[in-house]
Each structure stands twice: as C-alpha cells, then as structure tokens.
Design an enzyme around this catalytic site. Structure first.
Site, mmCIF file in Angstrom:
data_model
loop_
_atom_site.group_PDB
_atom_site.id
_atom_site.type_symbol
_atom_site.label_atom_id
_atom_site.label_comp_id
_atom_site.label_asym_id
_atom_site.label_seq_id
_atom_site.Cartn_x
_atom_site.Cartn_y
_atom_site.Cartn_z
ATOM 1 N N LYS A 81 -8.142 17.665 8.931
ATOM 2 C CA LYS A 81 -6.905 17.663 7.922
ATOM 3 C C LYS A 81 -5.557 18.129 7.538
ATOM 4 O O LYS A 81 -6.414 19.384 7.253
ATOM 5 C CB LYS A 81 -7.360 16.508 6.746
ATOM 6 C CG LYS A 81 -6.325 15.006 6.553
ATOM 7 C CD LYS A 81 -6.682 13.631 7.731
ATOM 8 C CE LYS A 81 -5.550 12.734 7.165
ATOM 9 N NZ LYS A 81 -6.194 11.777 7.871
ATOM 10 N N GLY A 181 -2.454 -6.786 3.496
ATOM 11 C CA GLY A 181 -1.631 -6.024 3.634
ATOM 12 C C GLY A 181 -1.314 -6.325 5.059
ATOM 13 O O GLY A 181 -1.683 -6.176 5.890
ATOM 14 N N LYS A 184 1.563 -3.352 9.676
ATOM 15 C CA LYS A 184 2.404 -2.335 11.476
ATOM 16 C C LYS A 184 0.361 -3.349 11.742
ATOM 17 O O LYS A 184 0.626 -4.348 12.546
ATOM 18 C CB LYS A 184 2.183 -0.780 11.358
ATOM 19 C CG LYS A 184 3.690 -1.070 11.801
ATOM 20 C CD LYS A 184 4.152 0.321 12.101
ATOM 21 C CE LYS A 184 3.095 1.015 11.916
ATOM 22 N NZ LYS A 184 3.407 2.300 12.575
#
Length: 359
Positions: A81, A181, A184
C-alpha cells in the site's frame, strides 16, 4: 511504530520506503507487507494526514490488509500500500503524480499500485507515464476502468454464500437487505439485489444518493440514517460506506442475521468480531467480500484485461466465503479468525515454493 515487529498478523513488513520530491511537493510512503504470493499490490491513498506518524500507521495497516485480501481472492499477488501525504484537492498535480510514478518504478515491481481514497483512474493514467507497475487505468489507456462493477458483484456473490450458510438456500428473494451507502458500489449492489427479488432498504448521508434512488430505484425504501437502518430488523446489513460502524455500542442495537458489505474496516476492532459471534450475527469479513475490485485490477495487471474472465474469478468468492463460514462454525472461532487462518495457510504453502531451487 514497530515496523520490524509482527503486527496483527504475526508477519513483519518486508519493506517500507519514504519518497520525497520537494519541487512537486510529493511526500509518499510505500509499505510492502508480504511478497510470499507475488508483487505487493495495493492502491495509493492521497490524504491530508495530521502528522507523518499517522501516514505511516495507515500505510502499515492497509498493506497488511492487502496481503490477506489478495490471498483470499486467490491472486498470485502479495500485499502493499502507498500513501501520499497531502490534500488531493490542493496538492495533486501532474508533476507530483509523475514523480510518484518514478519512485514506484525504482522498486522494480516489488510494489504494484492502483487507485484508492483520493486517487482515481485518471491519476493512474498519469502515474503510468513514468511507471510500468500500475493498474486500475482507464480503458483508453489499456486498463480495466471502473472497478466498482465487480466489487459490487463480489459483495452480492458473498451475500448469497452467507445466506446459504445461514438459511440453507442462497436465494435472496424476499430477504430484507439494508444497504448503507449508495455510492458507486452500493448502487450496483442495489441493482443486483432488486434483480434477485430482495426487499431493499437504503440510506446515505449524501442527498444526491436519495435522489438517485428515487429516480432509478423507486422500490427501495429510504431510511433517514445508518443507525435507523441498523435497527430495522434485517436479514442482511450491507455497510458500503464508512468503516468502524460495527462497535461495542452498535452491536447491541444491530438487528440483523448477517453483515455483508463493501466498506473497508467495518469492525472498529477485533473484539467486535467476538461480540458479533456472541450475538449470533454472521459476519462476512470485509477484506474477502470487497475483493472483486482487486481481482479486476489483478486481471488487468497480468492482462490483457478480460471482463468475463475477471467476473468468473470473482464468482469464486462464493466457495471461499462458504469455506470460511463453515470453518468458523466447526472450529468455534470467529469468521475473522477463520479467514485469517485460510489466508495464512495459502501464503505459507505457496510462498514456500519460492524456496525450491530450479536449475
């Protein structure tokens, strides 16, 4: 920070690199947790951390999580990450992103980057102008584009597996599912659920999300806030926005049989997994459930990207989720412990092969 000490997984990080380019303003950290299964794949988070220590902590935590996500998804990829310390609205520029790309290139493929909070497909296109180890690019630049479609499909697939484990059937028709939520991923998930005949309730702090639901999914019942949604009496609660929603306070009021959603870090801490087991709530570990997106970018990286092939791979999350839920029940451990054990076993078994010398 304990970089050289094993953290939650018992595996210490392999490499942590700090990058700084004063001219462009780049301040970045790349953490590579494990390359037992392959290059460390994980997105780049662009975020205005309060201090350097917070940025480092996030890089360490997120890279470790990627090792487990990629292992459970069956990918030949390890965990890594990156974080860029800054305000993506004010500080992001072509020069900064390209400088970042050159630094990632200097790792010679030990880390492969992609999108995360604060970075987007168009940003990966810019990074890729200086770097070969980039995925999550736009279709115009040879990439797979938006990964939310397969992320949502993976959540839906895992939800069916959870229903199979809990109810004996993976049919979601008539099941009451609350989606918190409707961004997308959440919107695609709502579409899958409605097509499957589920009764869908939803909430989102963004007023535009409610407008979308009214226009495109009028059969969805809108609930004012997340706390109200959690108290509705659900078959499945699907957190698809903020993390940390399952904690000591909310477990006591959460009325659902199953938790299965796309949000990262849904549990405030590991003790929440124990409390869910005690409350007889079946928790599907988020780092398995939301791995459809990483399957997509992994397919793009080893490419050329093929959507149908990637979707078939995401379908495999059904069997993985079932094996984890069955294992947790038979071994009388939390689903998190069962998922971690499965990931560790794969990292150990496959990682060992690298030590076999081939002449």
């Amino acid at each position: 920070m304990g970089i050289f000490d094993p953290r939650t997984s018992g595996r210490a990080h392999e490499e942590v690199v700090f990058f700084h380019d004063p001219e462009s303003g780049l301040r970045a950290i790349v953490a590579i947790h494990s390359t037992a299964l392959g290059p460390g794949l994980g997105g780049t988070r662009f975020f205005p951390y309060e201090k350097e220590e917070d940025a480092l902590r996030d890089a360490l935590r997120l890279s470790e999580g990627m090792s487990y996500k990629n292992a459970l998804a069956g990918l030949d990829l390890g965990g890594g990450k990156a974080v860029i310390w800054g305000d993506p609205v004010k500080d992001k520029s072509e020069a900064l992103l390209r400088a970042y790309g050159r630094f990632v290139q200097s790792l010679h493929g030990r880390y492969v980057t992609a999108c995360d909070v604060g970075t987007y497909v168009r940003d990966m296109d810019v990074v890729a102008r200086e770097c070969d180890y980039v995925t999550g690019r736009s279709e115009d630049h040879g990439g797979a584009g938006d990964s939310s479609v397969l992320t949502a499909f993976g959540v839906f697939t895992s939800m069916r597996a959870a229903a199979k484990h809990r109810y004996g059937s993976d049919d979601l028709a008539g099941k009451r599912v609350g989606v918190s939520g409707v961004g997308k991923v959440g919107r695609h998930l709502v579409g899958h659920l409605l097509e499957a005949g589920a009764e869908v309730l939803a909430t989102d702090i963004n007023p535009a999300a409610r407008k979308w639901a009214e226009e495109h999914a009028p059969s969805v019942t809108w609930v004012e806030d997340n706390e109200s949604l959690m108290a509705q009496g659900l078959h499945v609660y699907a957190p698809c926005a903020l993390g940390g929603v399952v904690n000591e306070r909310t477990v006591g009021t959460l009325k659902t049989d199953i938790i299965c959603g796309a949000a990262n870090n849904q549990l405030e801490d590991l003790s929440a997994a124990e409390r869910l087991t005690e409350a007889d709530i079946l928790y599907c570990p988020d780092y398995l459930v939301n791995s459809g997106g990483v399957v997509q970018v992994g397919d793009e990286y080893y490419g050329p990207f093929d959507f149908a092939r990637a979707k078939r791979r995401v379908s495999g999350l059904y069997d993985t989720a079932l094996s984890i839920l069955d294992r947790a029940e038979s071994e009388k451990v939390t689903t998190v412990a069962a998922a971690d054990a499965l990931a560790e076993e794969r990292m150990d078994a496959v990682g060992r092969l690298q030590r076999i010398r081939i002449y």
